[in-house]
Design an enzyme around this catalytic site. Structure first.
Site, mmCIF file in Angstrom:
data_model
loop_
_atom_site.group_PDB
_atom_site.id
_atom_site.type_symbol
_atom_site.label_atom_id
_atom_site.label_comp_id
_atom_site.label_asym_id
_atom_site.label_seq_id
_atom_site.Cartn_x
_atom_site.Cartn_y
_atom_site.Cartn_z
ATOM 1 C CG ASP A 67 -0.122 0.188 2.729
ATOM 2 O OD1 ASP A 67 0.579 -0.681 2.731
ATOM 3 O OD2 ASP A 67 -0.334 1.253 3.142
ATOM 4 C CB CYS A 68 2.841 3.111 -1.225
ATOM 5 S SG CYS A 68 3.440 4.777 -1.454
ATOM 6 C CG HIS A 207 -4.661 4.519 0.671
ATOM 7 N ND1 HIS A 207 -3.619 4.110 1.403
ATOM 8 C CD2 HIS A 207 -4.286 3.819 -0.723
ATOM 9 C CE1 HIS A 207 -2.843 3.374 1.067
ATOM 10 N NE2 HIS A 207 -3.177 3.305 -0.422
#
Length: 263
Positions: A67-68, A207
């Site tokens: 996740d980024c 996100h």
């Protein structure tokens, strides 16, 4: 174009004149799928080697992208410009020495461009746009800031433990403002075409949706129709599906920011 696609195109052409050649091409296609764990991702030119991109590794599933949102922004740019790339998965909890040698600060994304390692998604995407202007992803300056305050408002609300501190309303205000913008200018930030602004904002909204849904049982109000449609459109893009993090990784990634406030 992927390796599989490159193999399929001539097979389709040859099948018009020879079923035997078509069958042979099909066998080769199936064989290539067995041999390549991750097929090469669309290249602008057969002579150009894939870009090396250092990305965060998943903490929930081995050998998967983590996740980024900033890394996904870079990958989306490469995808939309049809540039091939090889991902180098980095365990940010135990950074390898080779990675620290090229990234002393230990941050991702990182890309090798013109034999130099470049960090920061703003710099990377700008460099890619300048070097590969077709197809253009440039966002007009007067539109580039649309929705730009949503991410910080989301983080403020996510970290908040006081339901009366105004952080939820701040997020709602930013989303409402973006909803009005899309109503007058949409469906994307730059009208009908995807641009760099969407590739930056999309991962952040992804996100936001997952983290707030999990930690706050919160979602974008149904009244914000244009924002909800925008998110649905962005999240369903082939390039987005290919480069998105697993929901489990998004939840795990934001957990320290949430838990630290309760200690």
């Amino acid at each position: 174009m992927s390796a599989a696609t490159a193999t399929m195109a001539p097979a389709a052409f040859l099948s018009r004149s020879s079923s035997l050649l078509a069958s042979t091409a099909t066998v080769r296609l199936r064989s290539s799928r067995r041999c390549f764990r991750v097929p090469p991702i669309r290249a602008s030119s057969p002579s150009e080697p894939p870009f090396e991109v250092c990305v965060k590794a998943s903490v929930t599933v081995p050998n998967r992208l983590g996740d980024c949102p900033f890394t996904q922004r870079v990958l989306l740019t490469l995808e939309e410009k049809r540039l091939s790339y090889d991902m180098k998965l980095v365990d940010l909890g135990n950074k390898p020495e080779w990675f620290l040698q090229i990234s002393p600060e230990g941050k991702v994304p990182l890309i090798k461009l013109d034999e130099k390692w470049i960090a920061d998604s703003d710099i990377i995407t700008k460099s890619l746009e300048e070097k590969y202007p077709v197809p253009s992803l440039e966002t007009p300056p007067e539109k580039a800031s649309a929705g730009s305050k949503i991410f910080s408002a989301f983080i403020g609300f996510l970290k908040s433990k006081d339901p009366n501190d105004g952080t939820e309303q701040t997020l709602l205000d930013e989303l409402t403002s973006f909803n009005e913008y899309l109503k007058d200018n949409g469906p994307f930030v730059n009208g009908d075409s995807i641009s760099a602004a969407d590739l930056s904002l999309g991962p952040k909204l992804y996100h936001m949706e997952i983290a707030l849904g999990h930690y706050k049982n919160w979602s974008v109000p149904e009244s914000l129709t244009y924002v909800r449609n925008y998110m649905k459109s962005i999240f369903s893009m082939d390039s987005f599906v290919k480069t998105r993090a697993l929901p489990e990784d998004v939840i795990a990634g934001w957990r320290p920011k949430v838990i630290s406030l309760t200690i």
